[in-house]
Scaffold this motif. Structure first.
Motif, PDB file in Angstrom:
ATOM      1  N   ILE A  37      -8.360  -8.541  -3.757  1.00  0.00           N
ATOM      2  CA  ILE A  37      -8.060  -9.359  -4.939  1.00  0.00           C
ATOM      3  C   ILE A  37      -8.169  -8.511  -6.197  1.00  0.00           C
ATOM      4  O   ILE A  37      -7.336  -8.608  -7.104  1.00  0.00           O
ATOM      5  N   ALA A  38      -9.184  -7.647  -6.248  1.00  0.00           N
ATOM      6  CA  ALA A  38      -9.344  -6.765  -7.405  1.00  0.00           C
ATOM      7  C   ALA A  38      -8.168  -5.804  -7.511  1.00  0.00           C
ATOM      8  O   ALA A  38      -7.689  -5.515  -8.616  1.00  0.00           O
ATOM      9  N   LYS A  39      -7.684  -5.316  -6.378  1.00  0.00           N
ATOM     10  CA  LYS A  39      -6.552  -4.394  -6.379  1.00  0.00           C
ATOM     11  C   LYS A  39      -5.267  -5.100  -6.823  1.00  0.00           C
ATOM     12  O   LYS A  39      -4.467  -4.556  -7.573  1.00  0.00           O
ATOM     13  N   ALA A  40      -5.075  -6.333  -6.358  1.00  0.00           N
ATOM     14  CA  ALA A  40      -3.832  -7.048  -6.634  1.00  0.00           C
ATOM     15  C   ALA A  40      -3.834  -7.750  -8.002  1.00  0.00           C
ATOM     16  O   ALA A  40      -2.807  -7.793  -8.672  1.00  0.00           O
ATOM     17  N   HIS A  41      -4.986  -8.308  -8.398  1.00  0.00           N
ATOM     18  CA  HIS A  41      -5.010  -9.153  -9.597  1.00  0.00           C
ATOM     19  C   HIS A  41      -6.010  -8.701 -10.653  1.00  0.00           C
ATOM     20  O   HIS A  41      -6.155  -9.382 -11.679  1.00  0.00           O
ATOM     21  N   GLY A  42      -6.725  -7.629 -10.403  1.00  0.00           N
ATOM     22  CA  GLY A  42      -7.633  -7.074 -11.398  1.00  0.00           C
ATOM     23  C   GLY A  42      -8.875  -7.911 -11.632  1.00  0.00           C
ATOM     24  O   GLY A  42      -9.288  -8.723 -10.795  1.00  0.00           O
ATOM     25  N   ASP A  43      -9.460  -7.729 -12.809  1.00  0.00           N
ATOM     26  CA  ASP A  43     -10.701  -8.435 -13.153  1.00  0.00           C
ATOM     27  C   ASP A  43     -10.490  -9.935 -13.276  1.00  0.00           C
ATOM     28  O   ASP A  43     -11.395 -10.722 -12.995  1.00  0.00           O
ATOM     29  N   TYR A  44      -9.310 -10.347 -13.699  1.00  0.00           N
ATOM     30  CA  TYR A  44      -9.026 -11.782 -13.809  1.00  0.00           C
ATOM     31  C   TYR A  44      -9.152 -12.465 -12.443  1.00  0.00           C
ATOM     32  O   TYR A  44      -9.808 -13.501 -12.317  1.00  0.00           O
ATOM     33  N   GLY A  45      -8.537 -11.901 -11.422  1.00  0.00           N
ATOM     34  CA  GLY A  45      -8.592 -12.490 -10.086  1.00  0.00           C
ATOM     35  C   GLY A  45     -10.000 -12.544  -9.538  1.00  0.00           C
ATOM     36  O   GLY A  45     -10.415 -13.549  -8.961  1.00  0.00           O
ATOM     37  N   VAL A  46     -10.760 -11.480  -9.716  1.00  0.00           N
ATOM     38  CA  VAL A  46     -12.147 -11.458  -9.248  1.00  0.00           C
ATOM     39  C   VAL A  46     -12.979 -12.476 -10.016  1.00  0.00           C
ATOM     40  O   VAL A  46     -13.806 -13.184  -9.438  1.00  0.00           O
ATOM     41  N   GLY A  47     -12.726 -12.591 -11.309  1.00  0.00           N
ATOM     42  CA  GLY A  47     -13.500 -13.515 -12.140  1.00  0.00           C
ATOM     43  C   GLY A  47     -13.286 -14.974 -11.782  1.00  0.00           C
ATOM     44  O   GLY A  47     -14.242 -15.743 -11.696  1.00  0.00           O
ATOM     45  N   VAL A  48     -12.045 -15.372 -11.588  1.00  0.00           N
ATOM     46  CA  VAL A  48     -11.787 -16.791 -11.314  1.00  0.00           C
ATOM     47  C   VAL A  48     -12.194 -17.183  -9.888  1.00  0.00           C
ATOM     48  O   VAL A  48     -12.463 -18.350  -9.631  1.00  0.00           O
ATOM     49  N   LEU A  49     -12.247 -16.228  -8.986  1.00  0.00           N
ATOM     50  CA  LEU A  49     -12.619 -16.551  -7.610  1.00  0.00           C
ATOM     51  C   LEU A  49     -14.064 -16.219  -7.282  1.00  0.00           C
ATOM     52  O   LEU A  49     -14.500 -16.435  -6.152  1.00  0.00           O
ATOM     53  N   GLN A  50     -14.827 -15.718  -8.242  1.00  0.00           N
ATOM     54  CA  GLN A  50     -16.190 -15.269  -7.987  1.00  0.00           C
ATOM     55  C   GLN A  50     -17.053 -16.359  -7.359  1.00  0.00           C
ATOM     56  O   GLN A  50     -17.707 -16.128  -6.360  1.00  0.00           O
ATOM     57  N   GLY A  51     -17.063 -17.541  -7.907  1.00  0.00           N
ATOM     58  CA  GLY A  51     -17.929 -18.599  -7.391  1.00  0.00           C
ATOM     59  C   GLY A  51     -17.333 -19.403  -6.260  1.00  0.00           C
ATOM     60  O   GLY A  51     -18.058 -20.057  -5.514  1.00  0.00           O
ATOM     61  N   GLY A  52     -16.025 -19.380  -6.085  1.00  0.00           N
ATOM     62  CA  GLY A  52     -15.398 -20.263  -5.115  1.00  0.00           C
ATOM     63  C   GLY A  52     -14.883 -19.601  -3.865  1.00  0.00           C
ATOM     64  O   GLY A  52     -14.366 -20.276  -2.985  1.00  0.00           O
ATOM     65  N   LEU A  53     -15.032 -18.301  -3.735  1.00  0.00           N
ATOM     66  CA  LEU A  53     -14.513 -17.585  -2.568  1.00  0.00           C
ATOM     67  C   LEU A  53     -15.625 -17.380  -1.549  1.00  0.00           C
ATOM     68  O   LEU A  53     -16.715 -16.934  -1.897  1.00  0.00           O
TER      69      LEU A  53
END
Length: 157
Positions: A37-53
């Motif tokens: 996710i970090a590779k594909a979507h950067g910090d935004y992707g990691v941030g929005v999925l941090q609590g729900g993944l």
């Protein structure tokens, strides 16, 4: 109180080698998904999925995986899964089978999918002995007691 809606992604781990059981752990898979996710979507992707993944279930024998993600961002996870090429030094990829709103819906799909795969395997058998072995393994996997199976076999003859 606010309820978080989730999506459950049913995936199959497909390894390139022919080992039956791979020593893969849920946390290794979680970190690989997070890295993809970090590779594909950067910090935004990691941030929005941090609590729900989370990786809810991993079966090392059947290589079936249940991944939970928040409903609003589950497509970020789906788009990042093809970037996973290895887990714990084993070359593999994730084959997405189903996306559902609950674990129960994914389990129902998995049962239906398993029956379809067994039917395909039975059709691919070339000899009668192979068919008998597949039918025997299907009976061994079922919940029917062996005593009941022999009684039913006697009645059918």
């Amino acid at each position: 109180m606010v309820r978080f809606k989730n999506r459950y992604i049913l995936c199959e781990l497909v390894f390139e080698d022919d080992f039956l059981v791979h020593p893969t752990e849920e946390r290794n898979l979680y970190y690989k998904i997070k890295e993809a996710i970090a590779k594909a979507h950067g910090d935004y992707g990691v941030g929005v999925l941090q609590g729900g993944l989370s990786v809810k279930y991993l079966n090392v024998y059947t290589n079936i995986v249940f991944i939970r993600a928040r409903r609003a961002y589950h497509k970020l996870v789906l788009s990042a899964l093809p970037f996973i090429r290895s887990i714990a030094k084993y070359s593999c990829f994730l084959n997405t089978l189903h996306v559902g709103g609950s674990i129960r819906s994914c389990q129902k799909f998995l049962q239906k999918y398993g029956r379809q795969q067994l039917a395909i395997l039975l059709r691919k058998c070339k000899t009668q002995e192979e068919k008998q072995e597949v039918q025997k393994s299907i009976l061994n996997c079922s919940l029917i007691e062996k005593d009941q199976v022999t009684v039913e076999d006697d009645i059918g003859d």
